[in-house]
Write a protein that holds these residues in place. Structure first.
Motif, PDB file in Angstrom:
ATOM      1  N   ALA A 171      15.155 -29.333  34.218  1.00  0.00           N
ATOM      2  CA  ALA A 171      14.744 -30.362  33.267  1.00  0.00           C
ATOM      3  C   ALA A 171      14.389 -31.623  34.048  1.00  0.00           C
ATOM      4  O   ALA A 171      15.182 -32.119  34.856  1.00  0.00           O
ATOM      5  CB  ALA A 171      15.876 -30.649  32.283  1.00  0.00           C
ATOM      6  N   THR A 228      23.963 -32.473  27.072  1.00  0.00           N
ATOM      7  CA  THR A 228      23.157 -33.397  26.266  1.00  0.00           C
ATOM      8  C   THR A 228      23.027 -34.754  26.942  1.00  0.00           C
ATOM      9  O   THR A 228      21.948 -35.356  26.982  1.00  0.00           O
ATOM     10  CB  THR A 228      23.780 -33.567  24.869  1.00  0.00           C
ATOM     11  OG1 THR A 228      23.841 -32.296  24.230  1.00  0.00           O
ATOM     12  CG2 THR A 228      22.961 -34.527  24.019  1.00  0.00           C
ATOM     13  N   LEU A 231      20.623 -34.484  29.891  1.00  0.00           N
ATOM     14  CA  LEU A 231      19.219 -34.391  29.468  1.00  0.00           C
ATOM     15  C   LEU A 231      18.672 -35.750  29.045  1.00  0.00           C
ATOM     16  O   LEU A 231      17.516 -36.085  29.329  1.00  0.00           O
ATOM     17  CB  LEU A 231      19.079 -33.382  28.327  1.00  0.00           C
ATOM     18  CG  LEU A 231      19.375 -31.917  28.691  1.00  0.00           C
ATOM     19  CD1 LEU A 231      19.260 -31.025  27.465  1.00  0.00           C
ATOM     20  CD2 LEU A 231      18.448 -31.429  29.802  1.00  0.00           C
ATOM     21  N   THR A 241      17.996 -32.194  36.257  1.00  0.00           N
ATOM     22  CA  THR A 241      19.192 -31.380  36.056  1.00  0.00           C
ATOM     23  C   THR A 241      18.826 -29.942  35.750  1.00  0.00           C
ATOM     24  O   THR A 241      17.713 -29.640  35.303  1.00  0.00           O
ATOM     25  CB  THR A 241      20.082 -31.957  34.933  1.00  0.00           C
ATOM     26  OG1 THR A 241      21.394 -31.383  35.031  1.00  0.00           O
ATOM     27  CG2 THR A 241      19.525 -31.651  33.550  1.00  0.00           C
ATOM     28  N   ILE A 243      19.021 -26.573  33.557  1.00  0.00           N
ATOM     29  CA  ILE A 243      19.181 -26.280  32.138  1.00  0.00           C
ATOM     30  C   ILE A 243      19.075 -24.767  31.933  1.00  0.00           C
ATOM     31  O   ILE A 243      18.138 -24.133  32.424  1.00  0.00           O
ATOM     32  CB  ILE A 243      18.131 -27.035  31.281  1.00  0.00           C
ATOM     33  CG1 ILE A 243      18.321 -26.725  29.782  1.00  0.00           C
ATOM     34  CG2 ILE A 243      16.723 -26.718  31.717  1.00  0.00           C
ATOM     35  CD1 ILE A 243      17.463 -27.595  28.866  1.00  0.00           C
ATOM     36  N   CYS A 248      16.999 -24.385  26.220  1.00  0.00           N
ATOM     37  CA  CYS A 248      15.644 -24.921  26.356  1.00  0.00           C
ATOM     38  C   CYS A 248      15.019 -25.313  25.018  1.00  0.00           C
ATOM     39  O   CYS A 248      14.309 -26.315  24.928  1.00  0.00           O
ATOM     40  CB  CYS A 248      14.755 -23.910  27.071  1.00  0.00           C
ATOM     41  SG  CYS A 248      15.045 -23.843  28.859  1.00  0.00           S
ATOM     42  N   SER A 251      16.036 -28.694  23.974  1.00  0.00           N
ATOM     43  CA  SER A 251      15.470 -29.783  24.770  1.00  0.00           C
ATOM     44  C   SER A 251      14.127 -30.247  24.233  1.00  0.00           C
ATOM     45  O   SER A 251      13.663 -31.348  24.547  1.00  0.00           O
ATOM     46  CB  SER A 251      15.317 -29.332  26.225  1.00  0.00           C
ATOM     47  OG  SER A 251      14.254 -28.397  26.351  1.00  0.00           O
ATOM     48  N   LEU A 257      11.115 -35.340  27.884  1.00  0.00           N
ATOM     49  CA  LEU A 257      11.684 -34.329  28.779  1.00  0.00           C
ATOM     50  C   LEU A 257      10.709 -33.169  28.955  1.00  0.00           C
ATOM     51  O   LEU A 257      10.014 -32.769  28.022  1.00  0.00           O
ATOM     52  CB  LEU A 257      13.000 -33.815  28.181  1.00  0.00           C
ATOM     53  CG  LEU A 257      13.951 -33.073  29.112  1.00  0.00           C
ATOM     54  CD1 LEU A 257      14.565 -34.034  30.132  1.00  0.00           C
ATOM     55  CD2 LEU A 257      15.073 -32.418  28.295  1.00  0.00           C
ATOM     56  N   VAL A 259      10.576 -29.147  30.780  1.00  0.00           N
ATOM     57  CA  VAL A 259      11.337 -28.056  31.394  1.00  0.00           C
ATOM     58  C   VAL A 259      10.382 -27.221  32.226  1.00  0.00           C
ATOM     59  O   VAL A 259       9.364 -26.737  31.717  1.00  0.00           O
ATOM     60  CB  VAL A 259      12.034 -27.185  30.319  1.00  0.00           C
ATOM     61  CG1 VAL A 259      12.731 -25.995  30.969  1.00  0.00           C
ATOM     62  CG2 VAL A 259      13.032 -28.020  29.531  1.00  0.00           C
TER      63      VAL A 259
END
Length: 306
Positions: A171, A228, A231, A241, A243, A248, A251, A257, A259
């Motif tokens: 992430a 959380t 993120l 970070t 994930i 996912c 997120s 954000l 991924v």
């Protein structure tokens, strides 16, 4: 005829597995003096010393090592008889105490609870969220019926049923130029900005293992209590970070954000369901494992998350 009880054999099993009176007592769910007294009575009835005393541990004597396979066999047969008897009784009813690690609970439970409730309306889950070490201990001592956690789980009193593999992604902030061209190799220098969960979370160790080719001094300076939190910090440019794929979809609610995938072979964790070897609720645990596998297979796959 020598007379000793099934309970005493279970206490022998606990002490033989842990070789520690305190841990064996916790495993058996009784006080240490009570366990010591039962072991002493067992030794008296058998006429042999089974465990060494006086040190920090309680190693098995030669007589105990010879006896252990026989007691293991007897207890295994008794548990098989108990399981056979349960087949004629209703299953998936009543309260079931389930522990789940924090990096799984918010993402798996919404998928598994509706089908579980629809298929087994008389089955009630009492949920407990905690780190792996706490959940394992509470399962071994009978405070929980089962747990969902990342493997491996190493405890002599519990058995494990693997559930599914959960791939890891990275992430990052959508504005982070270091990840404009995924996939991400494990030696990417930008991984030095990796932020971790605090000590005690198994995903902290997994993240360090995934990124073991980069300098770890910068990685270890920060620890958060929840994924959380991490993120949100990543979304505001504080770092990157790890994930799990399981998280996912959640997120996607954070527009800042992004991924991105790792280069193949992609890292992953294996999640499993674990319960006490002596549990009388094995069939319920196995049914629960089947439902979890079903919802993990039916969940949307994230081959190219963004």
């Amino acid at each position: 005829m020598i007379k000793f009880t099934i309970r005493q054999m279970e206490y022998f099993e606990a002490l033989a597995d842990t070789q520690h009176f305190g841990r064996a007592a916790a495993l058996a769910g009784i006080s240490q003096p009570a366990l010591s007294a039962q072991i002493a009575e067992l030794e008296t009835r058998l006429g042999v010393r089974l465990f060494e005393r006086g040190g920090r541990t309680a190693p098995l004597t030669e007589d105990a090592r010879a006896l252990k396979p026989r007691i293991d066999h007897i207890l295994s047969e008794l548990r098989a008889i108990e399981a056979t008897a349960q087949r004629g009784r209703p299953t998936m009813e009543g309260q079931f105490r389930l522990g789940v690690i924090p990096t799984v609970a918010p993402y798996l439970l919404p998928r598994m609870l509706p089908p579980l409730r629809n298929r087994f309306p008389a089955f009630t889950l009492e949920l407990r969220e905690a780190v792996t070490a706490t959940l394992v201990e509470e399962t071994a001592t009978g405070r929980l019926d089962a747990i969902i956690a990342a493997l491996p789980l190493d405890h002599p009193a519990i058995m494990v049923e693997p559930l599914f593999e959960d791939r890891f992604f990275l992430a990052v902030s959508v504005a982070d130029p270091a990840f404009a061209s995924p996939p991400v190799p494990p030696d990417n220098p930008a991984l030095e900005r990796l932020m971790l969960l605090e000590e005690g979370h198994c995903m902290r160790d997994q993240a360090l293992a995934v990124c073991d080719r980069v300098r770890t001094t910068a990685i270890s300076n920060y620890g958060a209590t929840s994924l959380t939190t991490l993120l949100q910090m990543v979304a505001h440019g504080q770092g990157v970070t790890l994930i799990p794929e399981l998280a996912c979809s959640a997120s996607q609610a954070i527009p800042e954000l992004k991924v991105v995938p790792f280069a193949e072979p992609a890292p992953f964790r294996t999640l499993g369901l674990a319960w006490r070897k002596s549990s009388s609720r094995v069939r319920e645990c196995q049914t629960l494992a089947e439902i979890i596998r079903e919802v993990s297979i039916s969940a949307p796959q994230l081959d190219h998350p963004s």
